[in-house]
Design a protein around this motif. Sequence first.
Motif, PDB file in Angstrom:
ATOM      1  N   UNK A   1       0.845  -1.203   0.000  1.00  0.00           N
ATOM      2  CA  UNK A   1       0.000   0.000   0.000  1.00  0.00           C
ATOM      3  C   UNK A   1       0.876   1.248   0.000  1.00  0.00           C
ATOM      4  N   UNK A   2       1.974   1.232   0.742  1.00  0.00           N
ATOM      5  CA  UNK A   2       2.886   2.375   0.765  1.00  0.00           C
ATOM      6  C   UNK A   2       3.516   2.587  -0.609  1.00  0.00           C
ATOM      7  N   UNK A   3       3.887   1.497  -1.265  1.00  0.00           N
ATOM      8  CA  UNK A   3       4.450   1.614  -2.616  1.00  0.00           C
ATOM      9  C   UNK A   3       3.406   2.162  -3.593  1.00  0.00           C
ATOM     10  N   UNK A   4       2.190   1.684  -3.443  1.00  0.00           N
ATOM     11  CA  UNK A   4       1.117   2.189  -4.311  1.00  0.00           C
ATOM     12  C   UNK A   4       0.876   3.687  -4.089  1.00  0.00           C
ATOM     13  N   UNK A   5       0.958   4.110  -2.839  1.00  0.00           N
ATOM     14  CA  UNK A   5       0.781   5.540  -2.546  1.00  0.00           C
ATOM     15  C   UNK A   5       1.890   6.376  -3.187  1.00  0.00           C
ATOM     16  N   UNK A   6       3.132   5.879  -3.097  1.00  0.00           N
ATOM     17  CA  UNK A   6       4.243   6.619  -3.715  1.00  0.00           C
ATOM     18  C   UNK A   6       4.042   6.713  -5.225  1.00  0.00           C
ATOM     19  N   UNK A   7       3.600   5.628  -5.844  1.00  0.00           N
ATOM     20  CA  UNK A   7       3.352   5.655  -7.283  1.00  0.00           C
ATOM     21  C   UNK A   7       2.129   6.529  -7.608  1.00  0.00           C
ATOM     22  N   UNK A   8       1.149   6.560  -6.687  1.00  0.00           N
ATOM     23  CA  UNK A   8      -0.051   7.386  -6.885  1.00  0.00           C
ATOM     24  C   UNK A   8       0.317   8.866  -6.917  1.00  0.00           C
ATOM     25  N   UNK A   9       1.210   9.305  -6.016  1.00  0.00           N
ATOM     26  CA  UNK A   9       1.620  10.711  -5.977  1.00  0.00           C
ATOM     27  C   UNK A   9       2.446  11.082  -7.196  1.00  0.00           C
ATOM     28  N   UNK A  10       3.093  10.105  -7.811  1.00  0.00           N
ATOM     29  CA  UNK A  10       3.872  10.367  -9.033  1.00  0.00           C
ATOM     30  C   UNK A  10       3.016  10.180 -10.293  1.00  0.00           C
ATOM     31  N   UNK A  11       1.734   9.847 -10.110  1.00  0.00           N
ATOM     32  CA  UNK A  11       0.784   9.641 -11.217  1.00  0.00           C
ATOM     33  C   UNK A  11       1.206   8.470 -12.108  1.00  0.00           C
TER      34      UNK A  11
END
Length: 159
Positions: free
Chosen positions: A6-16
């Motif tokens: 989930x943390x990795x997904x959040x980091x990728x989410x903020x980078x679009x």
Amino acid sequence: MDYKYITQLLERYWKCETTLEEEEILKAFFCQKDVPADLCKYKDLFAYQQVEHKSDVLGDDFDEKIMSIIQGPAPVKARVITMQQKLKPLFKAAAVVAIMLTLGNAAQVPFNDDASPVVNTAGATHKGVSVALSDSAVIDTMQQSSMNAVETPAASILK
């Protein structure tokens, strides 16, 4: 579920860089009741998107409401306005002016009965003082002009 993922997904989410499926995973994760304390600050963002998505759906009666607005109420028939209806405000104004003039003239007549009778042009006599004859300024001017007319020829003869 692995919180590291989930943390990795959040980091990728903020980078679009996330796909739609990965964003759905994030939304589903943050809609749960048990969210870690360090990730609670993101819960409102994803929960808001979930709630907002539900409120954007049109209701079943949307088409009926739009059609009723477009069609509007039944057409209104045109009324025929007569000349009398057009001039009615003018008649009212004329009546008010006539009443005011009548009251104004009535207010000029004195209310006592011991006044001398006045003869009008028709020859009828009426009790009361004539307003035109009781005006002292007019009488004084008339007397002065008649006196000046009488004195002027006599004054020129004496000189």
